[in-house]
Enzyme design. Structure first.
Site, PDB file in Angstrom:
ATOM      1  N   LYS A 204       7.014   5.623  -4.037  1.00 22.72           N
ATOM      2  CA  LYS A 204       7.266   6.394  -2.811  1.00 22.72           C
ATOM      3  C   LYS A 204       8.699   6.936  -2.848  1.00 22.72           C
ATOM      4  CE  LYS A 204       6.972   5.787   2.245  1.00 22.72           C
ATOM      5  NZ  LYS A 204       6.686   4.822   3.332  1.00 22.72           N
TER       6      LYS A 204
ATOM      7  N   SER B 192       3.183   6.347   6.619  1.00 23.31           N
ATOM      8  CA  SER B 192       3.958   7.348   5.911  1.00 23.31           C
ATOM      9  C   SER B 192       3.795   7.321   4.389  1.00 23.31           C
ATOM     10  CB  SER B 192       5.428   7.177   6.258  1.00 23.31           C
ATOM     11  OG  SER B 192       5.907   5.937   5.776  1.00 23.31           O
TER      12      SER B 192
ATOM     13  N   SER C   2       3.027   1.609   7.497  1.00 23.85           N
ATOM     14  CA  SER C   2       3.034   2.705   6.515  1.00 23.85           C
ATOM     15  C   SER C   2       2.468   2.415   5.138  1.00 23.85           C
ATOM     16  CB  SER C   2       4.450   3.229   6.348  1.00 23.85           C
ATOM     17  OG  SER C   2       4.716   4.157   7.360  1.00 23.85           O
TER      18      SER C   2
HETATM   19  N1  GLN Z   1       3.808   5.270  11.806  1.00 24.11           N
HETATM   20  C1  GLN Z   1       4.917   4.424  12.111  1.00 24.11           C
HETATM   21  C2  GLN Z   1       6.117   5.255  12.479  1.00 24.11           C
HETATM   22  O1  GLN Z   1       6.005   6.441  12.470  1.00 24.11           O
HETATM   23  C3  GLN Z   1       5.196   3.501  10.984  1.00 24.11           C
HETATM   24  C4  GLN Z   1       5.927   4.129   9.896  1.00 24.11           C
HETATM   25  C5  GLN Z   1       6.270   3.183   8.791  1.00 24.11           C
HETATM   26  O2  GLN Z   1       5.700   2.108   8.680  1.00 24.11           O
HETATM   27  N2  GLN Z   1       7.236   3.599   7.988  1.00 24.11           N
HETATM   28  O3  GLN Z   1       7.172   4.750  12.764  1.00 24.11           O
END
Ligand code: GLN
Length: 485
Positions: free
Chosen positions: A78, A153, A177
């Site tokens: 990532k 994400s 994420s």
């Molecule tokens: N969807 C969540 C957010 O937007 C989690 C994102 C993540 O785990 N990096 O904060």
């Protein structure tokens, strides 16, 4: 050979037996990426040259009889994890020209084990989002349905594994994420205990919640990667000085008569019927085929989890992202004076979701509001931690859906941040409590979209959680299903 269908464990076995060469495997995966990634857009950068030379080196080492636990295995990373000499953009314009002078600890570890890095995968800008649509560069598509999001994400990593571009990838999980994209893409994602894996070199979003973890086709592969990612790191003061157990060896442990709990608060409003059905079918398998006891538990503060997270995460983000000021690294937009330069750099460098979080976080931390928001949220966080402590006195695992619905359509939720935030409702508490969360496929919707199951366990219960996930996957064998691209 259908290289892209092999799991990491299978690849490793074939490499060890001398049946395949890392160079051929790596080349085959690079060819597949070249052929198909224009449809999926999982990668922000493919590091072809470095990958081929690392693969060649791995083959030479193997010929000499040298061993490395991941020697010659191709993986994707990532793009919020620092890779020396390779751009690390966080899918943000503000870091579009940033080339880290160092490797994150996890990258150092993977390299030391002989892994081959194929490239860097797309994400929501600074990992803020649930669909990968917040990438400043382009959205990633779900390999099971190109009109749908891969989740986020870590959408690029999950899509890359689902599409067969690699059998393993790294993601990061602050509020879901790793797990939510894994479930949208029909693959496995593990959010380890907070402190299990070093965060050194992971670009910070919300430091008290962030954790790196593997995304793979099988739970067994997740155990394999965790084995070499986990461990104390003097460079990360929040990493746990705890020995790393034998995760692979633990996969076959006897789990009969262990107890799984289903939180009643997780089955209410917003959960789609098909997802609920698959959860019920999975519980049946736990009970009848694996011999576990299934009972209801209560996590009474669940209704406050999303609100709590959306104070704590933006608060930490607003402080972490203060460093992007156009001075030391990243984008700099010149202006006649310093304040103007800050303003222009940050206005042009950050996208709308990141700005929204910085504003919410700055507000929540500001004088006069701190007690009402940040302090209150921290107190509720403690109540959520206690909910889990109580539940884990009664049961060994907690089972839930990963997300209320299967993958949604691209564009469907971009104008409604609240709806987007609600897709994290089942994953966020795990980060607030710092516990283990594993997402693994448990079925498909009528439209043919993957549905995921979440197994939660107490701090450092990775051996047990992975064992339960592995024993379940060996019954349903959903890893045998591949999307047609
Ligand atoms: N969807 C969540 C957010 O937007 C989690 C994102 C993540 O785990 N990096 O904060």
């Amino acid at each position: 050979m259908e290289w892209h269908k092999f799991s990491l464990t299978m690849q490793l076995e074939m490499l060890e037996k001398g049946e395949i060469k890392s160079l051929d495997l790596t080349q085959a995966l690079l060819n597949r990426i070249k052929e198909k990634d224009s449809k999926i857009k999982a990668f922000l950068k493919v590091t072809e040259e470095q990958a081929l030379s690392a693969a060649e080196k791995a083959d030479r080492r193997r010929e000499k009889g040298e061993k490395g636990p991941l020697l010659g295995l191709p993986l994707a990373i990532k793009d919020n994890i620092c890779t020396k000499g390779i751009p690390t953009t966080c899918a943000s314009k503000i870091l579009s020209n940033f080339i880290p002078p160092f490797d994150a600890t996890v990258i150092e570890k993977l390299k030391a084990c002989g892994a081959v890095i194929l490239g860097k995968t797309n994400l929501d800008e600074f990992a803020m989002g649930s669909s990968t649509e917040n990438s400043a560069f382009f959205p990633t598509k779900n390999p099971w349905d190109l009109e749908r999001v891969p989740g986020g994400s870590s959408g690029g990593s999950a899509a890359a594994v689902a599409a067969g571009f690699c059998a393993g990838a790294l993601g990061s999980d602050t509020g879901g994420s790793i797990r939510q994209p894994a479930s949208f893409c029909g693959v496995v994602g593990l959010k380890p205990t907070y402190g299990r894996v070093s965060r050194y070199g992971l670009v910070a979003f919300a430091s008290s919640l962030d954790q790196i973890g593997p995304i793979t086709r099988t739970v067994k592969d997740a155990a394999l990667l965790l084995q070499y990612l986990a461990g104390h790191d003097p460079k990360d003061s929040t990493s746990a000085p705890k020995e790393v157990p034998d995760y692979l060896g633990a996969l076959k442990m006897d789990l009969r008569e262990k107890k799984v709990g289903v939180p009643k608060e997780y089955l209410g409003e917003g959960l789609e019927e098909e997802v609920k059905e698959k959860l019920k079918e999975s519980l049946q398998i736990f009970k009848e085929e694996l011999g576990l006891e299934v009972k209801e538990v209560s996590l009474p503060h669940t209704p406050y989890a999303v609100a709590t997270y959306y104070i704590i995460a933006p608060a930490e983000a607003s402080s972490n992202l203060a460093r992007y000021d156009g001075v030391k690294y990243g984008l700099r937009v010149e202006a006649p004076d310093l304040i103007e330069m800050y303003k222009k750099t940050r206005s042009q460098g950050f996208g709308p979701e990141v700005k929204r979080r910085i504003m919410i976080g700055t507000y929540a931390l500001s004088a006069g509001y701190y007690d009402a928001y940040y302090k209150k949220a921290s107190q509720v966080r403690t109540l959520i931690v206690q909910d889990f402590q109580k539940a884990f006195k009664e049961v060994d695992f907690i089972i839930s859906p990963v997300a209320p619905s299967p993958a949604f359509k691209i564009g469907e939720r971009v104008d409604d941040p609240l709806k987007m935030y609600l897709s994290d409702i089942y994953t966020i508490s795990v980060n607030l409590a710092g516990i283990v969360g594993l997402s693994l496929p448990c079925g498909f919707s009528q439209k043919g979209l993957p549905i995921g199951l979440q197994i939660m366990g107490p701090h450092f219960s990775e051996p047990q959680v992975l064992a339960l996930g592995h024993q379940f996957e060996e019954i349903v064998k959903l890893y045998e299903k591949y999307p047609e691209i």
